[in-house]
Design a protein around this motif. Sequence first.
Motif: not given
Length: 1512
Positions: A997, A1000, A1004, A1006, A1009-1010, A1013, A1040-1041, A1044
């Motif tokens: 967290h 992230l 920030d 993409e 983020r993937k 995840q 938002s994190h 996600a």
Amino acid sequence: MDATTDKDPLVQEQIYNALCYLGDSEPEEILNSCDEYLRQHDKLAYPLRVIILKAMEAVLTNNIDYLDKSTAKIVIFLASNEMTKSKEIIYDWQQAASNVLVAAGRRFINKVMEEVLTKFQPGILPHYFIVQTFANLSVSNVFGMVPFLNSILGTMLPMLGMAKQDHMKCVFCYALQHFSESIQEYLANLDKAPDPTVRKDTFSNEIFNAYDVLFNIWLQSREAKLRFAVVKALGPMSHLMPSEKLEEQLPRLVPGILALYKKHVEAFYVTKSLCQILEASVNFGSRTLDTQLDALLSTLHPQICAPVESSVPLSLKNHNEVLRCFTVLACTFPDRLLGFLLPKLESHNERIRVGTLIIMRDQLPPAAQLYPCRVPVKRAVVQVISAMAHHGYLEQTGGEVMIEYIVHQCALPPDTQPRKQTPEADDLTSDSVQNISINTLFLISTTVDRMDAVLWPYLLEFVTPIQFTGALTPLCRSLMHLATKKQEEGESASLIHYDTHANLPLPCALMARLLIVSSQPYLGDGRGAAALRLLNVLHLNIHPMLGELWNKKIPPLVEHLEANTEKSLSPKEWEDKLLLFLRETLTAISDNTWISQFSAEMCKQLNSYNCFPSEKNFLYKCIGTALGVCSNKDVVQKQLQELLETARYQEEAEREGLASGFGICAINHLDETLAKLEDFVKSDVFKKSVGLFSIFKDRSDNEAEKIKSTLILCYGYVARYAPKELVLSRIEADILRNVFQYFDTRVLGIKVETKDLTLKLCLIRSISMISQAISDSAQSDAFVFSRKAELLAQMLEFIKTEPLDLLRTPIRQRAMISCTYLVILEPPLSEPDHVELIDTCLSSVLALPPLDVLKERDGHVPDAFGLRWDGSCLNSLASIRLRAVDCAYYLLCIQLCYEGFAHNYRDERVERLKDLKKGLEDPDFTILFNTCYNIAMVIGKRLPPDQLMSLLLMMFEGLADPDQNCSRAAAVMINAILKERGGVLLEKVPVIMALIHSKLQEVDEEHLRKAAQQTVYILASQHRTAVVSSLLGSSLPFDSHTCAMWKALAMEPALTSQILELLLDKMNRDVPYKENKSFLLGSTSERIATPLPFAATCALHEIMSAPESGAAVLGLYPHLFVALLLRVSCTVGVQLPKNLQSKERKSASWSQAPRNLEPCSCAVEALRAMLTQGGSDEAVKSVGSAGGWELMKSLERHHDGIALLARAMAKHAGPKLPLIVKNLFPMLNSMYDSQRITTTAFFAELLNSSVVSDLILLESMMDNMTGRQKDPCTLVRMLALRGLGNISSGSPDKVRKHGAQLLASMVNGMDDKDDPDNLVALEAMSSLSKLLDHVEERDIHSMLLHIAIRIRPFFDNENHQLRTSSIILFGNLTKFSAGNCEDVFFEQILNGLVTLLLHLQDPKPEVIKACKFALRMCGPNMGCEGLCDMFLNHLHEDRSLHYGEFMNDVCKHLMQNYPEMLNRLISTNLFYFKSNWVDIRAAAPMFIGFLVLHVDEEHCKQVDLDQLLSCE
């Protein structure tokens, strides 16, 4: 019976006796003959009819169990006609007939009520004896009559206003009194009642309405007889009135009752009623009663002070009732009552002082004992008792109660709570009460000579009960003073006569108690010395042989106590002195019977000392001493057996005491003691505790092990205390053989080592005592201890098994001490054995580390070589990447050496790193990332577990690398390591999730983020519970994190399903909300959402918002739908936790718009997301277009929103309904009203659709809806009826099949009394109207009359919806009035006709339409073609009506066809003279006018002009 005309009373009495005698032989024949005779001789004078009726009553009473129903029906019909034949009251005749009905009602209550209710019609004042019969029936057959009372009260209440004559008012009061008493008796015996669902609330409103008339109108009458009847009724009625109404009325009710004392009403009945009112008020905790207290006390006190007049029959009864009033007040207001009474004691008027003392004697101590009153109150009570003692009042009956109260206060436990030192500090502690009570007891026993007769020997009763232990010292001192005075009076005066004082403890019980408490001599302000002194002065009453001995022995004991303090006194030395004193005492008594009784008494007292382990330990020793002196061996063995059977082996002090007692007993009874120990092992008691399989129980407090431990200890004490010349021969043959039998447990011949610490320690102690006994024997040198080597080996085994680095138990020390006793015994040890013994002991002790080391050690092993890897193999320069891999290779090789492998050892996986270096030189990022993945897999497999987290921390730092490729490579390697070794990182999951967290938030991107995840997904696949718990700990609203990270859990259907199930469990595990009382709102409370279910709901929404979750949602569709639907229901009106309320107005993050945190909105959004992902988006749209989602959030319209959802589900998701319905069924019994409301609303609307029948769900849903009729929530009951009514549109073909059940439900709904706003009744009537088109006529016929009567009161209800529904239903009922019901229903039409005609002037148009409909439906059933035509032609819903002309014509037809109805029609109209509606109030006199205008002269006499004039 013809001879009854003889006027001679003797002849009439003989006739009566003859009929009774014959009736006992042939009851049915005599009853039938009496019936026939009275019917044939209709003109027989009523005094003669009375004789026959009384005989019938006697026959019925004596033979009621043998009569058949046909005979009973004949008798009931006859008695009913006899009772009401004359409208005038002819008391003897009608009372006799009424008594016959009451006698029959004891068994045939339904038949009696069926007959009598026909003469008890709404709007018509009943016969006097009809009402009295109801009252007497309610007394004679409570369980049979109470179910009828609800309906009777509903009909009776309007009649109270119609009663103009006092005798009718009196009989109504009489009925209300007995009805209330019967209801109370019914409620008090609900376990025996035929209908246990009856509640007080069923009758509360009717009783209050009746109270309003009785108290506010009738009680003001000048007629004393009526006031008398009202007063008798008000007391029982007060117990049934709604609590809030009674509270509201008390400021008027209490003064009103008190004022009656001045109106010459018999005081007893006023006081009795007042007492009942006070009890009712106290029962619900009235606050208003406090304001009436002064008036109550001022009025009641003089009545106690007044002399009781024996010539007045009720004078004594009134005196007792007044005392009852004081009892009620004393238990609630003891301090106020005491404040009122104390000044009265100073009055110069003797009657006032005597009356005050009577109240105090009878009321204050019990009240103060039972009620936790304040310390000042208790002190005042003690002072009052002291004053009463000095004035001689305690010598009267009841004085013992006062003394007992004083003793209770002496026994108060000390106040251990620290208190502020204030000038009033003494007044705030219970110690002050205790001190005052102790001083008071001593003063009244030493300074008030007259108290001797009260206190002696009464105070001895408090010596033995354990609850008075705290009062023993003052008791002993007072008793010693009293006993000394008695001795001075002479020997005969001091002797206690036990035959006249049955409650006194026996001499042996006194001696045992005083001796035991002396073992802890300094407790309770020196109770030891006080107890011994008391024993000394009681010697004549204990045993006549003890005087000389005790005068010699007890003073030195007391002097020893006084010469020492609690710290300086040796407990063992003191116990030895007491045991020696006991042994000498029993020897002096030398009476086996007395000693046996004494030992038995001590055994009885054992359980009393369960909370006093030291005293109980000493008591065991006293028992052993007594048994040692006893020469009766049978008694000894019996008492020893009892001790073994009743001992609490789990308690260490008790094990020690029991063993000591056995050892002391063995001094004189060695053979008996050993035999009893051996016999006990063979007994059932031992076998039940020590079974074959008990050895497999791994419990620290194993009962079997504790019994074995105690027996082993007993053998040790026996060896210690028994005569040494006798015990040597028994040590090996008896004692050690049994000791090792208990210690060595064998299964199938294999020895099983015990793990019980207590058992080991007891064995060591026992061996020590046995060794000491051998050593202390004069023959020890000649005694060869053959088992010495075996015992030493066992001790050494204990020492060896103790861990060398820990020192947790005393086993090591005690085993060594035992060895010191063993080594000196014969035969001597060999040299090797000496060496082994010394070596073992030294090794065990010297190997122990220092204490400070033992405390500080935590077993931590540092990193082997500080493996640190900063991810340089991810560098953009190939050379750095290659060097980094080389470093990793060498670090892993070093790690292998550290693990014990040879320097030249080569591990295949580590060697693979060399082959992977080529991939790091390739410029293709795909190959580069794949190589990084493989390197991470190698490192992950070989890295020690304790270094994994260090590596991951470094890798996570790489995620923030400004070089995007390095960042991606770090993510690849993190996921590879977690995939390979994540299974061992359960405890580190929260740290890893927090790292993800934070990264992230820091970067920030993409790709990051993937990757994050993917990391979350890998962790969740290994530790889903920990991942979910960690994410649920995130602050709300989720940023938002976090969202996600939640969506990462939707990647794979199998995992997603598990996560969803886990979240459902979290959501349902805790309560959905907690009640929080607001300081500003006073008593009101708000519901605050509990954090965990709230967070789980938000998490479900996030996961199900991801399109990938569709497959998992579809698989769990029914469970998710039910759980979220119920979550919505539980969050309606629920507030956010305080710490989140401020966040609701803020944005969750800069990248996200503010989201609604309101709990219900979150639950609704989760439900919408679930339906969308589950393929029910059409249902979502349908509910949304109708505004259903917003309605669900509304506290008032929530159920309407649920109905829209159910309608949409039935239309668009029919195949999914069976499982949903199955999962929802249990929720109908939920503890939460909201969940039951939601479930019932959902089912109710489903029943409106044919899909329920198509899916074969109808019967089960209908049964469940029927079961909800007893639900405590009004809205649930209303919705259940709506659902049953909806069957008429959803499955009309099924209504005919289930007609009886559906109709019964509707009738029950109309009878619902826990329905203040009549919502249930309204729904029942509306639903019944819908069902009537589809039911069988036979089903409705049985309840047609009941329905018509039940809905009649709603015609005039202030709620226009109730008026409309009830009138429409009445019109629909007329369809079923043909056939057998025609006459009965015609009567109901006539009863309602006036109301329907008058409500044609109702202010509400819908009510007018309903009346027109009902009258059109009633017309064909009235037997008057003219009226029928008028109703059909003039009462069109869309036409206006000229009311005056219409009514003129209606009255003309009524008087032409039903002239005998005139008085009835006028009486009903008179009721509407006080209507709340102006137009109806105006229409009623016009109606009467037209009736009188068209009636002929012959029937005009029916008009009661006085009645008409009185209503002007």
